[in-house]
Design an enzyme around this catalytic site. Sequence first.
Site, mmCIF file in Angstrom:
data_model
loop_
_atom_site.group_PDB
_atom_site.id
_atom_site.type_symbol
_atom_site.label_atom_id
_atom_site.label_comp_id
_atom_site.label_asym_id
_atom_site.label_seq_id
_atom_site.Cartn_x
_atom_site.Cartn_y
_atom_site.Cartn_z
ATOM 1 N N PHE A 10 -9.312 -15.358 -38.987
ATOM 2 C CA PHE A 10 -8.232 -16.006 -38.242
ATOM 3 C C PHE A 10 -6.877 -15.527 -38.748
ATOM 4 O O PHE A 10 -6.003 -16.297 -39.121
ATOM 5 C CB PHE A 10 -8.357 -17.536 -38.351
ATOM 6 C CG PHE A 10 -7.668 -18.286 -37.231
ATOM 7 C CD1 PHE A 10 -8.037 -18.087 -35.910
ATOM 8 C CD2 PHE A 10 -6.652 -19.202 -37.502
ATOM 9 C CE1 PHE A 10 -7.415 -18.780 -34.883
ATOM 10 C CE2 PHE A 10 -6.020 -19.898 -36.485
ATOM 11 C CZ PHE A 10 -6.403 -19.689 -35.174
ATOM 12 N N GLY A 12 -3.710 -12.466 -37.901
ATOM 13 C CA GLY A 12 -2.738 -12.326 -36.811
ATOM 14 C C GLY A 12 -3.366 -12.167 -35.443
ATOM 15 O O GLY A 12 -2.913 -12.777 -34.467
ATOM 16 N N THR A 101 -12.601 -10.305 -38.638
ATOM 17 C CA THR A 101 -12.414 -10.368 -40.076
ATOM 18 C C THR A 101 -11.761 -9.097 -40.597
ATOM 19 O O THR A 101 -11.728 -8.073 -39.919
ATOM 20 C CB THR A 101 -13.767 -10.525 -40.796
ATOM 21 O OG1 THR A 101 -14.608 -9.420 -40.439
ATOM 22 C CG2 THR A 101 -14.443 -11.834 -40.419
ATOM 23 N N VAL A 157 -10.708 1.101 -29.785
ATOM 24 C CA VAL A 157 -10.198 2.468 -29.629
ATOM 25 C C VAL A 157 -8.701 2.492 -29.311
ATOM 26 O O VAL A 157 -7.929 3.161 -29.997
ATOM 27 C CB VAL A 157 -10.988 3.230 -28.543
ATOM 28 C CG1 VAL A 157 -10.359 4.601 -28.266
ATOM 29 C CG2 VAL A 157 -12.438 3.415 -28.984
ATOM 30 N N GLY A 211 6.721 -1.113 -39.455
ATOM 31 C CA GLY A 211 5.433 -1.784 -39.331
ATOM 32 C C GLY A 211 4.366 -0.959 -38.636
ATOM 33 O O GLY A 211 3.266 -1.454 -38.373
ATOM 34 N N GLU A 214 0.757 1.316 -42.673
ATOM 35 C CA GLU A 214 0.432 0.411 -43.775
ATOM 36 C C GLU A 214 1.090 0.896 -45.060
ATOM 37 O O GLU A 214 1.539 2.036 -45.160
ATOM 38 C CB GLU A 214 -1.086 0.363 -43.974
ATOM 39 C CG GLU A 214 -1.878 -0.078 -42.753
ATOM 40 C CD GLU A 214 -1.745 -1.556 -42.466
ATOM 41 O OE1 GLU A 214 -1.314 -2.302 -43.370
ATOM 42 O OE2 GLU A 214 -2.051 -1.966 -41.334
ATOM 43 N N ASP A 225 -8.916 6.992 -39.374
ATOM 44 C CA ASP A 225 -8.909 5.997 -38.296
ATOM 45 C C ASP A 225 -9.359 6.626 -36.976
ATOM 46 O O ASP A 225 -10.183 6.069 -36.251
ATOM 47 C CB ASP A 225 -7.497 5.407 -38.161
ATOM 48 C CG ASP A 225 -7.344 4.520 -36.937
ATOM 49 O OD1 ASP A 225 -7.947 3.434 -36.909
ATOM 50 O OD2 ASP A 225 -6.620 4.917 -36.001
ATOM 51 N N LYS A 229 -12.794 6.255 -34.283
ATOM 52 C CA LYS A 229 -12.629 6.069 -32.838
ATOM 53 C C LYS A 229 -13.361 7.170 -32.071
ATOM 54 O O LYS A 229 -13.947 6.908 -31.010
ATOM 55 C CB LYS A 229 -11.136 6.050 -32.484
ATOM 56 C CG LYS A 229 -10.410 4.825 -33.042
ATOM 57 C CD LYS A 229 -8.917 4.892 -32.828
ATOM 58 C CE LYS A 229 -8.231 3.642 -33.372
ATOM 59 N NZ LYS A 229 -6.761 3.699 -33.233
ATOM 60 N N GLY A 326 -0.884 -3.555 -31.926
ATOM 61 C CA GLY A 326 -0.051 -4.732 -31.643
ATOM 62 C C GLY A 326 -0.911 -5.981 -31.559
ATOM 63 O O GLY A 326 -2.026 -5.942 -31.040
#
Length: 350
Positions: A10, A12, A101, A157, A211, A214, A225, A229, A326
């Site tokens: 739980f 953002g 999570t 993705v 932002g 990271e 990353d 994908k 986002g």
Amino acid sequence: MSTKVAFIGFGGVGQSLAGLFLKQKESLNKKYGFDPVVVAVSDLMKGSIYHSEGLDMEKVLDSVKETGNVENYPNQQGLVKGWSSLETIKHSNADIIVEVTFTDVNTGQPAIDHCKTAFNHKKSVVTTNKGPVALAYNELSALAEENDVFWGFEGTVMSGTPALRMPVTTLAGNEITEIKGILNGTTNYILTEMEKGETFQDALEKAQSLGYAEADPTSDIEGHDVRYKAAILANYLMDTPIAAEDIYCKGISDLTVDQIKEALNNNQKWRLLARITKEDGTVKASVKPELVDNDDPLAGISGPTNAIVYECDLAGPIMLTGAGAGLTETAYSLLIDMIHYHRQHALTKI
């Protein structure tokens, strides 16, 4: 008929989805007959609460905002506190698990175990975690099918941009021979800034301040990353199991301003591309910086935007572009999956 929902995680994204439930409640019911009722929230850091008849999500969100903990939710008869994530999945009366999570993408855990447990207990899952899809797609798909439950992972993705569902539905009837795309907004932002004359380090620091990147940007800038994908796209759209570690992967950290300038002088741009190609029944995938000509549609994708091109035998090249990250966009991807769950699965049981 309401759909009972349990949040596993739980942060953002989960809180954003809960906010969408509140904001869109009437619209969801009116347009789709979809009435989500949250019965459980379980988070490693924020605690766990469950009520079989539903929680007041305004009070849950207020509790998190004020105290950082869901267990400060007002006591009421039938309220259960302190269940672990697996206990929540097993023992709650949720129809669908929202699995958001914090998961180690290298192992896919704890999300893989959450999915397995849910499927074995006849519960559907929507998730934005890449790990389970990239690392255990065949096993989890078979388990979901065996238990007649829904598994949605659109947001893995391109967040809320339908990079997975759109080709399956809208491009049905085509054979997709190649998929290529810009699937990481952080690296695309950095490359765009370098085209303006910024050094790699300055562009990275700017991305972090905004932002987009990271504190530890390794997964983005080294292409990891995007590699996950690419594995998801190969597994889901090309129907070919490719392990993420078997995909050639090179990031952008070695690119210099001089290389960027030289490309611009040659009417080209550097873009970090995932490329999945099917030829004679064999599928190959790679992630690496590539030079694209200025008249290539992908050259025009700037900043943190994502884009993907599907090479189709009948429709030709089709490009989809949109936000790849986002909180609201990612929460939206979960909501879309849940509406499809409601259409495809829940309605068959009425």
